[in-house]
Write a protein that holds these residues in place. Sequence first.
Motif, PDB file in Angstrom:
ATOM      1  N   PHE A   1       0.650  -1.027   0.243  1.00 32.52           N
ATOM      2  CA  PHE A   1      -0.276   0.054  -0.159  1.00 32.52           C
ATOM      3  C   PHE A   1       0.891   1.164   0.036  1.00 32.52           C
ATOM      4  CE2 PHE A   1      -2.379   3.259   1.163  1.00 32.52           C
ATOM      5  CZ  PHE A   1      -4.276   3.584   1.503  1.00 32.52           C
ATOM      6  N   ASN A   2       2.264   1.798   1.500  1.00 29.34           N
ATOM      7  CA  ASN A   2       2.738   2.820   0.926  1.00 29.34           C
ATOM      8  C   ASN A   2       3.655   2.859  -0.529  1.00 29.34           C
ATOM      9  OD1 ASN A   2       1.643   3.640   3.181  1.00 29.34           O
ATOM     10  ND2 ASN A   2       2.711   2.159   4.429  1.00 29.34           N
ATOM     11  N   GLU A   3       4.231   1.387  -0.294  1.00 28.86           N
ATOM     12  CA  GLU A   3       4.858   1.262  -1.484  1.00 28.86           C
ATOM     13  C   GLU A   3       4.244   1.699  -3.116  1.00 28.86           C
ATOM     14  OE1 GLU A   3       8.033   1.114  -1.809  1.00 28.86           O
ATOM     15  OE2 GLU A   3       8.542  -0.637  -0.444  1.00 28.86           O
ATOM     16  N   GLU A   4       3.530   1.465  -3.465  1.00 31.74           N
ATOM     17  CA  GLU A   4       2.154   2.182  -4.245  1.00 31.74           C
ATOM     18  C   GLU A   4       1.861   3.686  -3.965  1.00 31.74           C
ATOM     19  OE1 GLU A   4      -0.375  -0.724  -5.636  1.00 31.74           O
ATOM     20  OE2 GLU A   4       0.599  -1.982  -5.720  1.00 31.74           O
ATOM     21  N   LEU A   5       1.774   4.444  -2.542  1.00 28.53           N
ATOM     22  CA  LEU A   5       0.855   5.337  -2.931  1.00 28.53           C
ATOM     23  C   LEU A   5       2.398   6.653  -2.592  1.00 28.53           C
ATOM     24  CD1 LEU A   5      -0.994   7.237  -1.081  1.00 28.53           C
ATOM     25  CD2 LEU A   5       0.209   6.901   1.297  1.00 28.53           C
ATOM     26  N   ALA A   6       3.699   6.153  -3.048  1.00 25.29           N
ATOM     27  CA  ALA A   6       5.223   6.379  -2.531  1.00 25.29           C
ATOM     28  C   ALA A   6       4.804   6.817  -4.629  1.00 25.29           C
ATOM     29  CB  ALA A   6       5.996   5.704  -2.234  1.00 25.29           C
ATOM     30  N   ALA A   7       4.620   6.239  -4.964  1.00 31.50           N
ATOM     31  CA  ALA A   7       4.980   5.781  -6.305  1.00 31.50           C
ATOM     32  C   ALA A   7       4.119   6.241  -7.185  1.00 31.50           C
ATOM     33  CB  ALA A   7       5.243   4.132  -7.226  1.00 31.50           C
ATOM     34  N   GLY A   8       2.854   6.695  -6.476  1.00 32.17           N
ATOM     35  CA  GLY A   8       1.725   7.509  -7.392  1.00 32.17           C
ATOM     36  C   GLY A   8       0.725   6.875  -7.796  1.00 32.17           C
ATOM     37  N   SER A   9       1.117   5.026  -8.138  1.00 33.36           N
ATOM     38  CA  SER A   9       0.888   3.710  -8.671  1.00 33.36           C
ATOM     39  C   SER A   9      -0.767   2.976  -7.647  1.00 33.36           C
ATOM     40  CB  SER A   9       1.811   2.952  -8.875  1.00 33.36           C
ATOM     41  OG  SER A   9       2.459   2.082  -8.216  1.00 33.36           O
TER      42      SER A   9
ATOM     43  N   TRP B   1       3.102   9.114  15.503  1.00 34.64           N
ATOM     44  CA  TRP B   1       3.886   8.281  15.368  1.00 34.64           C
ATOM     45  C   TRP B   1       4.556   7.503  13.316  1.00 34.64           C
ATOM     46  CZ3 TRP B   1       8.327   6.376  19.310  1.00 34.64           C
ATOM     47  CH2 TRP B   1       9.534   6.936  19.386  1.00 34.64           C
ATOM     48  N   VAL B   2       3.433   6.506  13.471  1.00 35.13           N
ATOM     49  CA  VAL B   2       4.093   5.710  12.172  1.00 35.13           C
ATOM     50  C   VAL B   2       3.279   6.729  11.109  1.00 35.13           C
ATOM     51  CG1 VAL B   2       2.595   4.125  11.460  1.00 35.13           C
ATOM     52  CG2 VAL B   2       3.508   3.488  13.441  1.00 35.13           C
ATOM     53  N   TYR B   3       2.683   7.764  11.183  1.00 37.01           N
ATOM     54  CA  TYR B   3       1.813   8.333  10.164  1.00 37.01           C
ATOM     55  C   TYR B   3       3.360   9.156   9.682  1.00 37.01           C
ATOM     56  CZ  TYR B   3      -2.892   6.751   9.405  1.00 37.01           C
ATOM     57  OH  TYR B   3      -3.693   5.909   8.285  1.00 37.01           O
ATOM     58  N   GLN B   4       3.992   9.757  10.645  1.00 38.42           N
ATOM     59  CA  GLN B   4       5.051  10.525  10.266  1.00 38.42           C
ATOM     60  C   GLN B   4       5.605  10.177   9.629  1.00 38.42           C
ATOM     61  OE1 GLN B   4       7.679  11.791  13.676  1.00 38.42           O
ATOM     62  NE2 GLN B   4       8.362  13.069  12.638  1.00 38.42           N
ATOM     63  N   HIS B   5       6.048   8.670  10.256  1.00 35.17           N
ATOM     64  CA  HIS B   5       7.203   7.666   9.625  1.00 35.17           C
ATOM     65  C   HIS B   5       7.153   7.012   8.580  1.00 35.17           C
ATOM     66  CE1 HIS B   5      10.266   5.055  10.492  1.00 35.17           C
ATOM     67  NE2 HIS B   5       9.742   3.806   9.720  1.00 35.17           N
ATOM     68  N   VAL B   6       5.885   7.090   7.761  1.00 31.59           N
ATOM     69  CA  VAL B   6       5.184   7.336   6.368  1.00 31.59           C
ATOM     70  C   VAL B   6       5.505   7.894   5.639  1.00 31.59           C
ATOM     71  CG1 VAL B   6       3.352   6.360   5.184  1.00 31.59           C
ATOM     72  CG2 VAL B   6       4.401   5.273   7.167  1.00 31.59           C
ATOM     73  N   GLY B   7       4.943   9.160   6.217  1.00 34.17           N
ATOM     74  CA  GLY B   7       5.065  10.754   5.504  1.00 34.17           C
ATOM     75  C   GLY B   7       5.997  10.715   5.073  1.00 34.17           C
ATOM     76  N   GLU B   8       7.509  10.651   5.794  1.00 40.60           N
ATOM     77  CA  GLU B   8       8.117  11.711   5.728  1.00 40.60           C
ATOM     78  C   GLU B   8       9.436  10.567   4.536  1.00 40.60           C
ATOM     79  OE1 GLU B   8      10.113  11.911   8.911  1.00 40.60           O
ATOM     80  OE2 GLU B   8       9.383  13.789   9.383  1.00 40.60           O
ATOM     81  N   ASP B   9       8.868   9.156   4.857  1.00 37.06           N
ATOM     82  CA  ASP B   9      10.155   8.051   4.123  1.00 37.06           C
ATOM     83  C   ASP B   9       9.448   8.282   2.296  1.00 37.06           C
ATOM     84  OD1 ASP B   9      11.584   5.641   3.793  1.00 37.06           O
ATOM     85  OD2 ASP B   9       9.390   5.259   3.112  1.00 37.06           O
ATOM     86  N   ILE B  10       7.813   8.863   2.319  1.00 34.81           N
ATOM     87  CA  ILE B  10       7.250   8.243   1.367  1.00 34.81           C
ATOM     88  C   ILE B  10       7.783   9.566   0.680  1.00 34.81           C
ATOM     89  CG2 ILE B  10       5.066   8.863  -0.279  1.00 34.81           C
ATOM     90  CD1 ILE B  10       3.683   7.010   1.693  1.00 34.81           C
ATOM     91  N   LEU B  11       7.608  10.982   0.924  1.00 33.40           N
ATOM     92  CA  LEU B  11       8.155  12.752   0.991  1.00 33.40           C
ATOM     93  C   LEU B  11      10.220  12.031   0.044  1.00 33.40           C
ATOM     94  CD1 LEU B  11       7.453  15.204   0.209  1.00 33.40           C
ATOM     95  CD2 LEU B  11       8.701  15.914   2.286  1.00 33.40           C
ATOM     96  N   ARG B  12      10.146  11.398   1.032  1.00 30.30           N
ATOM     97  CA  ARG B  12      12.156  11.064   0.431  1.00 30.30           C
ATOM     98  C   ARG B  12      12.467  10.455  -0.863  1.00 30.30           C
ATOM     99  NH1 ARG B  12      13.118  10.315   6.381  1.00 30.30           N
ATOM    100  NH2 ARG B  12      12.511   8.032   6.064  1.00 30.30           N
ATOM    101  N   ARG B  13      11.986  10.076  -1.081  1.00 22.87           N
ATOM    102  CA  ARG B  13      10.928   8.658  -1.918  1.00 22.87           C
ATOM    103  C   ARG B  13      10.829   9.914  -3.655  1.00 22.87           C
ATOM    104  NH1 ARG B  13       9.249   2.806  -0.842  1.00 22.87           N
ATOM    105  NH2 ARG B  13       8.035   4.088   1.033  1.00 22.87           N
TER     106      ARG B  13
END
Length: 228
Positions: free
Chosen positions: A24-32, A138-150
Amino acid sequence: MTGFSHQAWQHTVKLQQAVLEHPFNEELAAGSLSRERFQFYLAQDARYLVGFGRALAVAAARAPDPGDLTFFAGAARESVVVERALHEGYFERFGLNESDLAAIETSPTCLGYTSYLLAVAQTEGYPELIAALLPCFWVYQHVGEDILRRQRPGVENPYRAWIDTYADEEFAASVRTCRQAVDRAAAAADEATRHRMLAAFTRASEYEWLFWDSAYRLETWPTAHFFG
């Protein structure tokens, strides 16, 4: 010496990494990520936020420190009013109307997570409750920052507004404030209470992973066919 929140994160660090690596988060990061999956996630999250807001309101009522009272009361309002406004913007953007939302049943995981938080609010103490609430911040921050970096420069991501919400400094400040409240509560608690706090933090972190997973699977009730 590190605080309780750092120790709790280290206890769940493999799970936190698994959240980042979930499809879910991998594809969210890719926009796919498919529109259907994101719509399902939005519907579940909007319902989750109501329960989360109620649990935050209980934390505010029990907070011994006026600053923590203000924080948790404000977070309760944010979860119901501000974050739901973000969802409504996405509802409009992705073509979800009230009848579409009503057709998406609350998933077992969403009901389980909100029920767990409300059960902790009713049956456990203030330290255990805020330890259970911390992973959602905390988890949402962790996910949001990781996706933003990508994110790749110049590549438009249809989910960028969601990403930016959880990767900005204002949200990071909320996470720090919640961590500090949890650390203070743990420092004042006995060993048995800290053990229950760790169990609550861990279980809520597990529910965070399950929430992403249930959205990706478009989770339904396995018993639904008995009522068709």
